[in-house]
Design a protein around this motif. Structure first.
Motif, PDB file in Angstrom:
ATOM      1  N   ASP A  17       0.740  -5.485   4.956  1.00 50.96           N
ATOM      2  CA  ASP A  17      -0.408  -6.343   5.145  1.00 50.96           C
ATOM      3  C   ASP A  17       0.329  -7.681   5.586  1.00 50.96           C
ATOM      4  N   SER A  23       0.799   0.223   8.557  1.00 54.32           N
ATOM      5  CA  SER A  23       1.151   1.286   7.652  1.00 54.32           C
ATOM      6  C   SER A  23       1.353   2.617   8.292  1.00 54.32           C
ATOM      7  N   GLU A  76      -5.073   4.618   3.848  1.00 51.00           N
ATOM      8  CA  GLU A  76      -6.059   4.252   2.855  1.00 51.00           C
ATOM      9  C   GLU A  76      -5.621   3.542   1.488  1.00 51.00           C
ATOM     10  N   SER A  79      -4.325  -0.127   2.544  1.00 53.51           N
ATOM     11  CA  SER A  79      -5.490  -1.118   2.953  1.00 53.51           C
ATOM     12  C   SER A  79      -6.130  -1.444   1.585  1.00 53.51           C
TER      13      SER A  79
END
Length: 109
Positions: A17, A23, A76, A79
């Motif tokens: 991030d 990712s 996912e 995130s």
């Protein structure tokens, strides 16, 4: 043996991030470079917060709660980690991005 840095941690992985993280790239890199090593290959991460120092390819393929998932599931998960912003990242990031190159003789920035 392989040294995995912050890409693959014991039962975890590095953050994606910040610092131009991705990712998708992390997942594909681990799966194409590290998870293709022999199952009994010893893996040494850059650090571990629980005192563990070594794992194996087989253990991480089977037990890593993030990287044992599909690419879609991994993205996912990454995130939605909602981790706190690292306290020193605004100082460390610029230095990491040039990797010490500013100190090399003849380097033109």
């Amino acid at each position: 043996m392989a040294f995995t840095g912050d890409a693959l941690l014991i039962r975890g992985c590095g953050r994606t991030d910040f610092q131009l993280g991705s990712s998708n790239t992390l997942y594909l890199s681990v799966h194409s470079k590290i998870f293709t090593l022999p199952d009994d290959c010893l893996l040494y991460p850059a650090h571990d917060y629980t005192g563990q120092t070594v794992t194996t390819v087989e253990e991480e393929k089977r037990l890593n709660p993030r990287l044992s998932k599909s690419l879609k599931e991994f993205v996912e998960i990454m995130s939605n980690l909602n981790l706190p912003y690292p306290k020193q990242i605004d100082h460390a990031l610029p230095a990491n991005l040039v990797c010490g190159l500013q100190d090399m003789p003849g380097n033109q920035h």
